[in-house]
Design a protein around this motif. Structure first.
Motif, PDB file in Angstrom:
ATOM      1  N   GLU A  66      -7.979  -3.111   2.371  1.00 41.44           N
ATOM      2  CA  GLU A  66      -6.713  -3.262   1.645  1.00 41.44           C
ATOM      3  C   GLU A  66      -5.520  -3.033   2.580  1.00 41.44           C
ATOM      4  O   GLU A  66      -4.528  -3.755   2.523  1.00 41.44           O
ATOM      5  N   TYR A  67      -5.635  -2.041   3.460  1.00 42.52           N
ATOM      6  CA  TYR A  67      -4.566  -1.742   4.406  1.00 42.52           C
ATOM      7  C   TYR A  67      -4.338  -2.914   5.362  1.00 42.52           C
ATOM      8  O   TYR A  67      -3.198  -3.337   5.585  1.00 42.52           O
ATOM      9  N   ILE A  68      -5.405  -3.450   5.904  1.00 42.85           N
ATOM     10  CA  ILE A  68      -5.289  -4.572   6.834  1.00 42.85           C
ATOM     11  C   ILE A  68      -4.685  -5.785   6.140  1.00 42.85           C
ATOM     12  O   ILE A  68      -3.839  -6.481   6.713  1.00 42.85           O
ATOM     13  N   GLU A  69      -5.083  -6.045   4.901  1.00 43.45           N
ATOM     14  CA  GLU A  69      -4.523  -7.171   4.165  1.00 43.45           C
ATOM     15  C   GLU A  69      -3.024  -6.981   3.920  1.00 43.45           C
ATOM     16  O   GLU A  69      -2.249  -7.930   4.013  1.00 43.45           O
ATOM     17  N   SER A  70      -2.600  -5.758   3.637  1.00 40.94           N
ATOM     18  CA  SER A  70      -1.166  -5.516   3.419  1.00 40.94           C
ATOM     19  C   SER A  70      -0.378  -5.707   4.713  1.00 40.94           C
ATOM     20  O   SER A  70       0.742  -6.235   4.691  1.00 40.94           O
TER      21      SER A  70
ATOM     22  N   MET B 124       0.852  -1.172   0.000  1.00 44.28           N
ATOM     23  CA  MET B 124       0.000   0.000   0.000  1.00 44.28           C
ATOM     24  C   MET B 124       0.898   1.235   0.000  1.00 44.28           C
ATOM     25  O   MET B 124       1.843   1.317   0.772  1.00 44.28           O
ATOM     26  N   ASP B 125       0.587   2.171  -0.855  1.00 44.64           N
ATOM     27  CA  ASP B 125       1.417   3.364  -0.957  1.00 44.64           C
ATOM     28  C   ASP B 125       0.909   4.474  -0.031  1.00 44.64           C
ATOM     29  O   ASP B 125      -0.180   4.395   0.530  1.00 44.64           O
ATOM     30  N   ASN B 126       1.724   5.494   0.123  1.00 50.91           N
ATOM     31  CA  ASN B 126       1.408   6.580   1.053  1.00 50.91           C
ATOM     32  C   ASN B 126       0.195   7.392   0.631  1.00 50.91           C
ATOM     33  O   ASN B 126      -0.478   7.965   1.495  1.00 50.91           O
ATOM     34  N   THR B 127      -0.114   7.466  -0.651  1.00 56.13           N
ATOM     35  CA  THR B 127      -1.281   8.241  -1.069  1.00 56.13           C
ATOM     36  C   THR B 127      -2.566   7.594  -0.553  1.00 56.13           C
ATOM     37  O   THR B 127      -3.491   8.303  -0.152  1.00 56.13           O
ATOM     38  N   LYS B 128      -2.607   6.270  -0.547  1.00 54.42           N
ATOM     39  CA  LYS B 128      -3.796   5.588  -0.027  1.00 54.42           C
ATOM     40  C   LYS B 128      -3.898   5.740   1.489  1.00 54.42           C
ATOM     41  O   LYS B 128      -4.990   5.922   2.023  1.00 54.42           O
TER      42      LYS B 128
END
Length: 72
Positions: A35-39, A1-5
């Motif tokens: 998505e964040y939790i999955e990463s 996950m990138d910083n923009t998200k």
């Protein structure tokens, strides 16, 4: 996950606390959080799969091979 998200997650959280979110923003927030939790889970699994411990008899046990999905 990138910083923009991650920045978008934070912006939606701040907006939720101040003025509230629209239905579209709530859906976007839920998807981004998922998505964040999955990463985070993937990163944790990768770290745990790379742990080896040394037993009292001197043998080394690779926990990724024993318990994890290191072969995948």
């Amino acid at each position: 996950m990138d910083n923009t998200k991650i920045d978008r997650i934070n912006a939606l959280a701040h907006k939720q606390k101040s003025v509230g979110l629209t239905e579209e923003e709530k859906i976007e927030q839920a998807a981004l959080r998922k998505e964040y939790i999955e990463s985070i889970r993937e990163s944790l699994r990768a770290n745990l799969n790379n742990i080896s411990i040394q037993d009292a008899d001197g043998s080394i046990t690779d926990l990724g091979e024993k318990f994890g999905k290191k072969n995948e």
